[in-house]
Structures are given as structure tokens and as C-alpha cells.
Design an enzyme around this catalytic site. Structure first.
Site, PDB file in Angstrom:
ATOM      1  N   GLY A  72       0.806  -1.216   0.000  1.00 12.19           N
ATOM      2  CA  GLY A  72       0.000   0.000   0.000  1.00 12.19           C
ATOM      3  C   GLY A  72       0.842   1.270   0.000  1.00 12.19           C
ATOM      4  O   GLY A  72       0.525   2.229  -0.714  1.00 12.19           O
ATOM      5  N   GLN A 181      -7.833  -0.305   3.114  1.00 11.49           N
ATOM      6  CA  GLN A 181      -8.754  -0.878   4.106  1.00 11.49           C
ATOM      7  C   GLN A 181     -10.053  -1.381   3.476  1.00 11.49           C
ATOM      8  O   GLN A 181     -10.815  -2.102   4.112  1.00 11.49           O
ATOM      9  CB  GLN A 181      -9.104   0.167   5.172  1.00 11.49           C
ATOM     10  CG  GLN A 181      -7.976   0.507   6.109  1.00 11.49           C
ATOM     11  CD  GLN A 181      -7.602  -0.630   7.050  1.00 11.49           C
ATOM     12  OE1 GLN A 181      -8.443  -1.453   7.417  1.00 11.49           O
ATOM     13  NE2 GLN A 181      -6.344  -0.684   7.428  1.00 11.49           N
ATOM     14  N   SER A 201      -3.410  -3.442  -0.801  1.00  7.91           N
ATOM     15  CA  SER A 201      -2.331  -4.191  -0.168  1.00  7.91           C
ATOM     16  C   SER A 201      -2.852  -5.547   0.299  1.00  7.91           C
ATOM     17  O   SER A 201      -3.859  -5.621   1.004  1.00  7.91           O
ATOM     18  CB  SER A 201      -1.797  -3.385   1.025  1.00  7.91           C
ATOM     19  OG  SER A 201      -0.793  -4.121   1.681  1.00  7.91           O
ATOM     20  N   HIS A 203      -1.929  -7.798   2.489  1.00  7.00           N
ATOM     21  CA  HIS A 203      -1.967  -8.282   3.881  1.00  7.00           C
ATOM     22  C   HIS A 203      -3.157  -7.748   4.679  1.00  7.00           C
ATOM     23  O   HIS A 203      -3.365  -8.139   5.827  1.00  7.00           O
ATOM     24  CB  HIS A 203      -0.638  -8.020   4.600  1.00  7.00           C
ATOM     25  CG  HIS A 203      -0.383  -6.613   5.044  1.00  7.00           C
ATOM     26  ND1 HIS A 203      -0.589  -6.197   6.327  1.00  7.00           N
ATOM     27  CD2 HIS A 203       0.093  -5.537   4.378  1.00  7.00           C
ATOM     28  CE1 HIS A 203      -0.241  -4.923   6.447  1.00  7.00           C
ATOM     29  NE2 HIS A 203       0.171  -4.495   5.270  1.00  7.00           N
ATOM     30  N   CYS A 326       1.390   2.001  13.073  1.00  8.86           N
ATOM     31  CA  CYS A 326       2.592   2.747  12.723  1.00  8.86           C
ATOM     32  C   CYS A 326       2.898   3.813  13.759  1.00  8.86           C
ATOM     33  O   CYS A 326       4.004   4.305  13.834  1.00  8.86           O
ATOM     34  CB  CYS A 326       2.429   3.425  11.373  1.00  8.86           C
ATOM     35  SG  CYS A 326       1.367   2.548  10.266  1.00  8.86           S
TER      36      CYS A 326
HETATM   37  C1  LIG Z   1      -1.977  -0.583   5.901  1.00 10.28           C
HETATM   38  C2  LIG Z   1      -2.301   0.660   5.161  1.00 10.28           C
HETATM   39  C3  LIG Z   1      -1.390   1.239   4.267  1.00 10.28           C
HETATM   40  C4  LIG Z   1       0.003   0.716   4.090  1.00 10.28           C
HETATM   41  O1  LIG Z   1       0.028  -0.512   3.417  1.00 10.28           O
HETATM   42  P1  LIG Z   1       1.348  -1.404   3.454  1.00 10.28           P
HETATM   43  O2  LIG Z   1       1.069  -2.525   2.525  1.00 10.28           O
HETATM   44  O3  LIG Z   1       1.501  -1.845   4.870  1.00 10.28           O
HETATM   45  O4  LIG Z   1       2.463  -0.530   2.988  1.00 10.28           O
HETATM   46  C5  LIG Z   1      -1.774   2.366   3.580  1.00 10.28           C
HETATM   47  N1  LIG Z   1      -2.995   2.896   3.737  1.00 10.28           N
HETATM   48  C6  LIG Z   1      -3.904   2.361   4.570  1.00 10.28           C
HETATM   49  C7  LIG Z   1      -5.252   2.980   4.686  1.00 10.28           C
HETATM   50  C8  LIG Z   1      -3.587   1.230   5.307  1.00 10.28           C
HETATM   51  O5  LIG Z   1      -4.481   0.721   6.153  1.00 10.28           O
END
Ligand SMILES: *Cc1c(COP(=O)(O)O)cnc(C)c1O
Length: 394
Positions: A72, A181, A201, A203, A326
């Protein structure tokens, strides 16, 4: 035996068995570089293209509009920096976003600001939702990009994406959404919603970490973020994370096909948590009651520290979060909660519970048997709570 309840799906999810199974052959057997010409590379090349089709289908896009990334954060950086740099050449140096974006967006915008771009961050009010009329009013002749997240990672509120998309289309302004999300959790159609760029993303929907994608509507010109080899038709260099990409493809297909059934369950569980937690005195739900992700609830309890609450929940086998993963290392309350107008001391006492596929009503009951006790106990030793009670008595 102590019950274990994972209720932090907004931070990450456990890859499903099916996802892991489809990935394993690409770690063990099919290791050929997709760019190579011998036969064992055909398998990896076609696996990557199959995953691209799976992602495209989940979004209502075409497969040539899907580009794999490391996740993401990279997708957000690529979309926003790319559009900014592309359109700066035409004198467009203004970007509209919101105050409660993920840091992958906000810090990217900070970097662009230092390069001379002008950034307008829209407020999200006390319900955690951007107002379309305020967005419209913020648009200018030189606006290059609107970037508004689909659903917020801390409080779960869902933004009026289709309305924003329609306005941007009408005004000829590119629209990016950080849908990390939302993908796999709520229905998305990039065409119906007039989305030009979308970040996702794996995960966050039961896929592996370190792999994601950026949807780029055909015709949108986007300079590379990562230069090098000719992977991803020359637009994103680096040997493909084949197993990760295969896992992403499986995860998105599974998440979308099981979404409706899963969400019916999640909404019941989420609402029970909200209803019961709000019976605790001096508590509040953060973000709109209904316009939210099916599994997500963020609740503040006055007079306590979120970190202490998390530790005691952990003692009882419950994984939750007090802000975004984070920022738990920083002492400042989350920018998202402050954006809702919460006072610092209230924001500090916040709890995010984000449920997912494997949770059951028994998990919810466990959370609800532990939570009020822990809040009471922490309040009993809190000078802040004593102060609140004194004020109340006056
Ligand atoms: C988790 C998240 C990200 C970051 O994604 P990663 O794959 O961990 O870099 C960005 N934006 C939102 C809204 C997220 O929840």
C-alpha cells in the site's frame, strides 16, 4: 486455557490456508524468473498474469490496468508523486486530500509540499467523513489530483467515493483513492465510482505482507517510481515477488467471493461490541455509527491510557490497537482522532477493535467480558479519572 482473540485486522490479517497453499509451489518448485525464456519461467509468468486478472476482476478493471507493487505504501507514493510530477509540467501544482489519510499519503504530500506543491487538506468533522461540498469548493483551475482514502484505517469510516469520483470526472481532475482498508472488505467498482488510481495491499485481506497493487486507469500517464528493468511493461522495475503476487491474487478473489456472508456476520459482531462498550460510562464511538467498515470499531474511554488498556487486553489474550500500528511508538495521540475534534486526553484513551473472517461471537463475548473490568480497574488508579469524577460532583 486462555482464549486468544485477534481483533486487529486493520493492522494486518493472517494469510488464509488457501492463500498459503497456492503460494508454496512458487517458493518451492516454480522459481523461474518470469522474465527468462526457458520453460520453467512460463509457469511463473502465467501465474503473475493470472493474479493480475484476479485483481482486475475484483475491481471491475482490465488486467492491463493493474501493476504489482510492494504494498500500500508504495502504491500511494507512486500514484501521488507520479501524478504530481506529470501534471506539474502543465502548471498544475495543487492537490486536495484529507487531514486523516494514512501516513503513506500524508508524508508523501509533505514531501511534495517541500518541492513547491500546494496541498489542501479537507477536514473530516466529528463523524470522520469528508464533505463533498467542501471538496468541490476546494477544487481549483490548477488542481492536479484529489486523493481521498476509501475507508479510514483507525476509525473505519467510509468516504463518499462515488460522489467524489463523479465530481473529479466532471472537472477533469484525476482521482486517487487509498483503498487499502476497503479492498476485499466492501464492494468496489473503479468504473462506476470513476476512480483513476487505486492503492491496495494484500496483507489487509488475508494475503501475504509486502505485496500490493496500483490500479491505473488506461490513458492516465504516470512516470515510474522505481526505474530499472522492464518488468510490469516497463512501469515498475524489479523481479516480481511471484509467490506474493500469487497469494495476492488468491486472497483478493477469496475475499470478494466470501464478502457478503462474512460482512453479515461482522456487522452483528461489531454492533454488539459498540452497543455494549458504549454502556461503559464516559465512553464514545469515534466516527459515524453506520458509515463504517463491517468489522471496525474505535471507542474512547475517558480517564485512561490506551496503551495500558492494550497491555491488559493482551494479558487476557486479546490483540487490539489504540491507534494505527505505525504510530503506537509515538506519544502524540493519533492525527485521526484529533481530526475528529477529540481532546488529547480523550484521544489517549482510545481502543480500536477490528474484527475479521476468523472471529466468532464467542470472541466478542470474551472481549466484552474483559473490557469493562479492565476499564474500571485502570480508572480506579487514574488521577485523571479522579479529577473527572470531582468535576462531575460539583
Ligand atoms: C496498511 C495501510 C497502508 C500501508 O500498506 P502497506 O502494505 O503496509 O504498505 C496504507 N494505507 C492504509 C489505509 C492502510 O491501512
Amino acid at each position: 486455557m486462555k482464549r486468544f482473540v485477534y481483533a486487529d485486522h486493520s493492522a494486518t490479517t493472517q494469510p488464509s490456508e488457501h492463500v498459503v497453499e497456492t503460494m508454496l509451489p512458487y517458493l518451492r518448485t516454480y522459481y523461474g524468473n518470469p522474465s527468462s525464456l526457458y520453460a520453467i519461467s512460463d509457469q511463473t509468468k502465467s501465474a503473475v498474469e493470472h493474479a493480475r486478472e484476479q485483481v482486475a476482476r475484483a475491481l471491475g478493471a482490465e488486467s492491463k490496468e493493474i501493476f504489482f507493487t510492494s504494498g500500500g505504501s508504495e502504491s500511494d507514493n507512486w500514484a501521488i508523486k507520479g501524478v504530481a510530477h506529470q501534471l506539474a509540467q502543465k502548471g498544475k501544482k495543487h492537490i486536495v486530500s484529507s487531514v486523516f489519510e494514512h501516513h503513506a499519503v500524508l508524508h508523501t504530500l509533505d514531501a511534495l509540499k517541500k518541492e513547491g506543491f500546494e496541498i489542501t487538506l479537507l477536514p473530516v468533522h466529528d463523524n470522520g467523513i469528508v464533505r463533498v461540498e467542501e471538496l468541490t469548493a476546494a477544487l481549483r483551475e490548477d488542481t492536479a489530483l484529489v486523493t481521498i482514502m476509501f475507508a479510514n484505517n483507525e476509525i473505519g469510516t467510509i468516504q463518499p467515493i462515488a460522489e467524489i469520483g463523479a465530481i473529479c470526472k466532471q472537472r477533469g481532475i484525476l482521482f486517487h483513492t487509498d483503498a487499502v482498508q476497503a479492498v476485499g472488505n466492501i464492494p468496489i467498482d473503479v468504473h462506476e465510482m470513476n476512480i483513476d488510481l487505486l492503492s491496495l495491499s494484500a496483507h489487509k485481506f488475508y494475503g501475504p505482507k509486502g505485496v500490493g497493487a496500483l490500479y491505473v486507469r488506461k490513458g492516465v500517464r504516470l512516470p515510474n517510481l522505481i526505474d530499472g528493468g522492464m518488468q510490469e511493461v516497463g512501469r515498475r522495475a524489479g523481479t516480481e515477488n511471484v509467490a506474493g503476487i500469487v497469494g495476492l491474487g488468491t486472497a483478493i478473489e477469496d475475499a470478494v467471493s466470501t464478502m457478503q456472508e462474512r460482512n453479515q456476520k461482522l456487522i452483528l459482531m461489531r454492533d454488539k461490541i459498540i452497543d455494549e462498550a458504549l454502556k461503559i460510562e464516559r465512553s464514545r464511538l469515534n466516527g459515524d455509527r453506520y458509515q463504517r467498515l463491517p468489522g471496525s470499531a474505535n471507542i474512547s474511554f475517558e480517564g485512561i491510557e490506551g496503551e495500558a488498556l492494550l497491555l491488559w487486553l493482551d494479558q487476557n489474550g486479546i490483540c487490539a490497537s489504540s491507534g494505527s500500528a505505525c504510530t503506537t511508538a509515538s506519544l502524540d495521540p493519533s492525527h485521526v482522532l484529533l481530526a475528529l475534534g477529540l481532546k488529547h486526553e480523550v484521544a489517549h484513551g482510545s481502543l480500536r477493535l477490528s474484527l475479521g473472517a476468523e472471529n466468532t461471537m464467542e470472541d466478542v463475548d470474551h472481549i466484552l467480558s474483559v473490557l469493562p473490568r479492565v476499564v474500571d480497574m485502570l480508572r480506579a488508579m487514574s488521577p485523571l479519572w479522579e479529577e473527572i469524577k470531582k468535576q462531575e460532583a460539583l
